[in-house]
Design an enzyme around this catalytic site. Structure first.
Site, PDB file in Angstrom:
ATOM      1  CE  LYS A   1     -10.268   0.032   2.399  1.00  0.00           C
ATOM      2  NZ  LYS A   1      -9.799   0.332   1.138  1.00  0.00           N
TER       3      LYS A   1
ATOM      4  CD1 TRP B   1      -2.800   1.575   0.471  1.00  0.00           C
ATOM      5  CD2 TRP B   1      -2.294   1.767   2.433  1.00  0.00           C
ATOM      6  NE1 TRP B   1      -3.493   2.604   0.963  1.00  0.00           N
ATOM      7  CE2 TRP B   1      -3.101   2.837   2.340  1.00  0.00           C
ATOM      8  CE3 TRP B   1      -1.473   1.734   4.134  1.00  0.00           C
ATOM      9  CZ2 TRP B   1      -3.754   3.501   3.168  1.00  0.00           C
ATOM     10  CZ3 TRP B   1      -2.027   2.722   4.667  1.00  0.00           C
ATOM     11  CH2 TRP B   1      -3.129   3.570   4.506  1.00  0.00           C
TER      12      TRP B   1
ATOM     13  CG  ASP C   1      -2.235  -2.309   7.244  1.00  0.00           C
ATOM     14  OD1 ASP C   1      -3.319  -2.254   7.666  1.00  0.00           O
ATOM     15  OD2 ASP C   1      -1.744  -1.569   6.453  1.00  0.00           O
TER      16      ASP C   1
HETATM   17  N1  PLP Z   1      -3.608  -0.640   5.293  1.00  0.00           N
HETATM   18  C1  PLP Z   1      -4.071  -1.252   3.849  1.00  0.00           C
HETATM   19  C2  PLP Z   1      -3.339  -2.171   3.513  1.00  0.00           C
HETATM   20  C3  PLP Z   1      -5.044  -0.458   3.288  1.00  0.00           C
HETATM   21  O1  PLP Z   1      -5.437  -1.226   1.730  1.00  0.00           O
HETATM   22  C4  PLP Z   1      -5.870   0.460   3.605  1.00  0.00           C
HETATM   23  C5  PLP Z   1      -6.751   1.320   2.884  1.00  0.00           C
HETATM   24  O2  PLP Z   1      -6.757   1.106   1.696  1.00  0.00           O
HETATM   25  C6  PLP Z   1      -5.587   0.928   4.949  1.00  0.00           C
HETATM   26  C7  PLP Z   1      -4.328   0.410   5.571  1.00  0.00           C
HETATM   27  C8  PLP Z   1      -6.067   2.220   5.603  1.00  0.00           C
HETATM   28  O3  PLP Z   1      -7.382   2.604   5.147  1.00  0.00           O
HETATM   29  P1  PLP Z   1      -8.121   3.350   6.116  1.00  0.00           P
HETATM   30  O4  PLP Z   1      -7.292   4.561   6.673  1.00  0.00           O
HETATM   31  O5  PLP Z   1      -9.192   3.926   5.240  1.00  0.00           O
HETATM   32  O6  PLP Z   1      -8.893   2.756   7.260  1.00  0.00           O
END
Ligand code: PLP
Length: 408
Positions: free
Chosen positions: A253, A136, A217
């Site tokens: 999500k 990411w 994560d």
């Molecule tokens: N970590 C990963 C691997 C992700 O794909 C995402 C979102 O796309 C996130 C963290 C964090 O997303 P959010 O801050 O919207 O919870």
């Protein structure tokens, strides 16, 4: 003074640039496979029915007000989030060696964890964190900003479009003792490729040998397979193995709570006589960091998630909603693969169904991605990643026709 010379213009965020180009494209055939947000079969955002229910209940609850939450967040939420990820019967909970804070969704949790490690990791001044290549994109920015040193381990094999397991193990074996290793708990972003349970065991064994620190994560629990326990398997295995580790948990999500910024950070201390005291100390330092960054987290999304997580009837409805989302995505995966194979489109396409979660790494080249965008109005990131949620029964045939045309 701040002048154009002292403050250079930053490049546009590639993903948000892609979204803008999509919005401005007047074609009625356009397909958005860029952003990682769930869409229903009509390409519309989906409010989970259970979230709507919890939301209505909150609106009608006279006991609620707009006071600040505590620094660590809503306690009913963090304790339920903790049980969800490590399991209600985890010894980490009964032995009081896990501490949890509510965060600004997964991003805030990754950041809080990174900040804590940069300050307290024993390998001062700059511990190295190993990230999968690719990962990411925001991981790079977040961990750089908190002053950690970044390194990569190979992850994706362009040949098999699966896991480069030997490459990964080789890099971890060569990494300095005590390094931090960022691991995607399930539904790896951007590749959709996860280690098997057998491979996770080998990763754990090697990391134990090398005294490495797992930083999990998890942004897709329940969303990936439709099964909350299965998607938490790797984390629970590492906890069972007695690792000291941390987890950044997002509810964006799996609850469809993207804008409410609902998440949690958990730190699990290794079992031992002073584990619960260590955990208390860690919690107190995390609270200081949290105070200086956001003071206290936002209440709204946490209230919704907390209602669902703490009510067995709503919880079961949530599991049903998770199966709806993951099931539709799995159906789209099968649809793409079947259609490409039926057409005899050059290449192998089994990776579309073996990859899991929101994303698929198609293996398309940057040139092919550009043709798809310019000629076919199909938008994806330039590394060939597609968000499966952007596909539906109305655009599947068109999408496959476009892919077929660019790979021939
Ligand atoms: N970590 C990963 C691997 C992700 O794909 C995402 C979102 O796309 C996130 C963290 C964090 O997303 P959010 O801050 O919207 O919870």
């Amino acid at each position: 003074v701040f002048t154009p010379a002292t403050v250079a213009a930053a490049p546009e965020d590639p993903l948000f640039g892609l979204m803008k180009a999509y919005r401005e494209d007047p074609s009625d055939k356009k397909v958005d496979l860029g952003i990682g947000a769930y869409r229903d079969n009509n390409a519309k955002p989906w409010i989970l029915p259970v979230v709507k229910k919890a939301d209505d209940a909150i609106h009608n609850d006279p006991s609620l007000n707009h006071e600040y939450l505590s620094i660590g967040g809503l306690a009913d939420f963090t304790s339920a989030a903790q049980k969800l990820i490590v399991g209600a019967d985890s010894p980490a909970i009964s032995e009081k060696r896990i501490c949890s804070l509510q965060t600004i969704s997964g991003t805030g949790a990754v950041h809080l964890g990174g900040l804590f490690l940069s300050k307290f990791h024993p390998a001062q001044p700059t511990p190295t964190i190993y990230l999968s290549n690719p990962t990411w994109a925001n991981h790079h920015q977040i961990f750089t900003n908190v002053g950690l040193t970044l390194a990569n381990y190979p992850y994706f094999s362009t040949k098999t479009k699966g896991l480069d397991f030997d490459g990964m193990l080789g890099a971890l074996r060569a990494a300095p003792l005590g390094s931090i290793v960022l691991l995607h708990a399930c539904a790896h972003n951007p590749t959709g490729v996860d280690p098997s349970q057998e491979q996770w065991k080998q990763i754990a064994e090697l990391m134990r040998e090398r005294h490495q620190f797992p930083f999990f994560d998890t942004a897709y629990q329940g969303f990936a397979s439709g099964d909350l326990t299965r998607d938490a398997w790797a984390i629970r295995y590492f906890v069972e193995q007695g690792f000291e580790l941390c987890v950044a948990q997002s509810f964006a999500k799996n609850f469809g709570l993207y804008g409410e910024r609902t998440g949690a950070f958990h730190f699990v201390s290794a079992p031992g006589a002073d584990a619960s005291t260590a955990s208390q100390h860690i919690a107190s330092q995390l609270a200081i960091l949290q105070r200086s960054e956001i003071s206290n987290p936002p209440a709204y999304g946490a209230r919704i998630a907390s209602r669902v997580l703490n009510d067995p009837v709503l919880f079961a409805e949530w599991e049903e909603d998770l199966r709806t989302m993951s099931g539709r995505i799995q159906e789209m995966r099968r649809g793409v693969r079947e259609r490409l194979e039926k057409r005899g489109t050059p290449g192998t396409w089994d990776h579309i169904t073996t990859q899991i979660g929101m994303f698929s790494f198609t293996g398309l080249s940057e040139t092919q991605v550009k043709i798809l965008r310019d000629k076919w109005h199909v938008y994806m990131t330039k590394n060939g990643r597609i968000s499966m949620a952007g596909l539906n029964t109305h655009n599947l045939d068109y999408f496959v026709e476009a892919i077929d045309s660019v790979v021939r």
